[in-house]
Write a protein that holds these residues in place. Sequence first.
Motif, PDB file in Angstrom:
ATOM      1  N   SER A  87      -6.278 -27.687  98.442  1.00  0.00           N
ATOM      2  CA  SER A  87      -5.516 -26.575  99.031  1.00  0.00           C
ATOM      3  C   SER A  87      -6.095 -26.205 100.397  1.00  0.00           C
ATOM      4  CB  SER A  87      -5.529 -25.343  98.123  1.00  0.00           C
ATOM      5  OG  SER A  87      -4.808 -25.622  96.949  1.00  0.00           O
ATOM      6  N   ASP A 114       1.834 -28.315  97.951  1.00  0.00           N
ATOM      7  CA  ASP A 114       0.593 -28.094  97.212  1.00  0.00           C
ATOM      8  C   ASP A 114       0.915 -27.892  95.731  1.00  0.00           C
ATOM      9  OD1 ASP A 114      -1.968 -27.640  96.408  1.00  0.00           O
ATOM     10  OD2 ASP A 114      -2.329 -25.892  97.684  1.00  0.00           O
ATOM     11  N   GLU A 115       0.649 -28.893  94.951  1.00  0.00           N
ATOM     12  CA  GLU A 115       0.910 -28.890  93.508  1.00  0.00           C
ATOM     13  C   GLU A 115       2.300 -28.348  93.155  1.00  0.00           C
ATOM     14  OE1 GLU A 115      -2.159 -27.988  90.832  1.00  0.00           O
ATOM     15  OE2 GLU A 115      -3.771 -28.488  92.228  1.00  0.00           O
ATOM     16  N   GLN A 167       0.878 -23.536  96.578  1.00  0.00           N
ATOM     17  CA  GLN A 167       0.692 -23.771  95.146  1.00  0.00           C
ATOM     18  C   GLN A 167       1.291 -22.608  94.338  1.00  0.00           C
ATOM     19  OE1 GLN A 167      -3.344 -24.950  94.413  1.00  0.00           O
ATOM     20  NE2 GLN A 167      -3.182 -24.702  92.216  1.00  0.00           N
TER      21      GLN A 167
HETATM   22 MG   LIG Z   1      -5.409 -26.015  95.016  1.00  0.00          MG
END
Ligand SMILES: [Mg+2]
Lengths: 249, 312
Positions: free
Chosen positions: A44, A165-166, A88
């Motif tokens: 991240s 991000d994810e 995320q």
């Molecule tokens: Mg992360």
Amino acid sequence: MSKLLEVKNLHLKIEDTEILKGIEFSLEKGEVFALIGPNGCGKSTLAYTLMGINKYHPQKGEMYFKGEKINDLKITERAKKGITLAWQEPARYQGVTVREFLALGLKSKGEEVTEEKLRDALNKVAINPYQYLNRFVDKSLSGGERKRIELASLILMHPELIILDEPDSGVDVVALNNIAEMINYFKESGSGILLITHSEEMLKYADQAALVCEGEIIRQGNPADISEYFKSFCYPCAKEEECETEVAS
Amino acid sequence: MNDYEMMINAYKDAGGDDIFADSEVAHLVLERDKILGMHAVEGLEVEADKISEDTVKVKVLVKAGYQIKNPVHMCFGVLPKEGRQKIDMNVEVQKNAKVEVVADCVFPNAVKVEHIMDAVINIDDGGNYIYKEHHFHGDNGGVEVIAKSDINVEANGKLVTKFDLLEGRVGKIDFDYKANIAEHGTVEMLARISGQKNDLIKIREAAHLNGESARGILDSKIALKDQAEAEIYNELTADAAEAMGHVDCTEIIKDQAIARAIPIVDVRHPEAKVTHEAAIGSVDSTQLQTLMSRGLDEEEASDVIIQGLLND
Ligand SMILES: [Mg+2]
Ligand SMILES: Nc1ncnc2c1ncn2[C@@H]1O[C@H](COP(=O)(O)OP(=O)(O)O)[C@@H](O)[C@H]1O
């Protein structure tokens, strides 16, 4: 021709802690580059650094977007050049409707906002526009809904470089399939994607992959090879002896 | 243009709907102590009397069982730069009656204007009163609003107040609302205010959930910039079984603005529950930077967040 994104020897320290230690990779237009690695390894942080988020300014190294150094550009300037980030945990907004939220990306590009464009973007992420356009982008949305609305806003913004991000964390299977489809959609429409993920499944959609550990890329190559990491959640590296990274499952 | 036309124009400029010619819609128009327009409908009585210099006594009565179809429109204001308007308001919503009042308070030219509202509101058993008050104070910051309400909600009654002042200056506002709620009664008080320059906002709301299953919500959202100051004092007490309440105070500040929130929660029954949430700070940086990563500059992003909060 220059690469879409090129990262060279990127170092980032926050309050004396070295988080990124010489990250180097590049990515082309229409390419999906996956980043995997244990929790806390700096994925991240890399995403924030590329976007130019406050406090994430590298002490060393360069970031180039289409050959132009972007280290000193502000978030808005990077966005206007065609870079964006899907967090995320996407932010939630009290009192801002899905309609208003989606329209922002269009407006900032000076494009006309039409009902049709908004509906189309939501349909692509399998969200019913009639049920959702007037809802608020607040806590009332589930994690999966919120993430898909984020993707819909990216569809409208049509950035050249998308940092995800994810995108697969905290979403159900249906949403997961949809996110995979969206990654393909972005790729086919010519965007480059930096895909940070925790899932072996998602690696299948990548053209290249890298394994990050303790702020360094310790292995890079084709996704099938990198996905060996998922067998033991560790890839033996030179630092094995002194390694303190917890092997998660 | 006569006073009436000028008031209606000021009201329309502030965003009010033009309903004054509609005989199905009750209304009351007051400029300082002048009663410029008054109209009632079946089931609803509206009375207004000048009782002294600058002071008008207003009585609104909704008769038992009447559900007034269209919102009653009230337009209060002071047109000149200087002046004073005091309204003694008495509202009586009788048993099972229902009414919505939309009040616009306009002081477009104010340099030194005082607007004082003293209200006594009584909602009888099963009565329902929705009061939406919208203020427009112009750009001089020369308005001082002092509002006091004494509210009584009987069993199964409901009162909702929604105050907003989102454009132009605030000047100075000082509210003091008190409400007593009987069993199964509900009170909701919402305030949305945007302050700037040396605006001063003082809100004191107290709701006492005295009856079983009484409900109360005190919800304030305030955005401040420059040297504006706000103090929000919310008190919610519950002393009966199943009484439930929530206090929510969100204040976003910029520049040298100062915000204070003082929630007081007092529960005296083991089966009652009151919660409170207060958040004061600048615009959340993840919210801000997310919008910036979509191409908005910081100012635009912050406006979207604040407008959203105030429209919520
Ligand atoms: Mg992360
Ligand atoms: N703003 C910050 N201040 C201090 N430490 C931080 C900050 N952001 C991240 N870190 C630290 O950097 C490391 C990497 O975090 P992160 O990039 O979130 O990891 P990942 O996304 O790979 O799970 C962690 O040890 C985290 O605690």
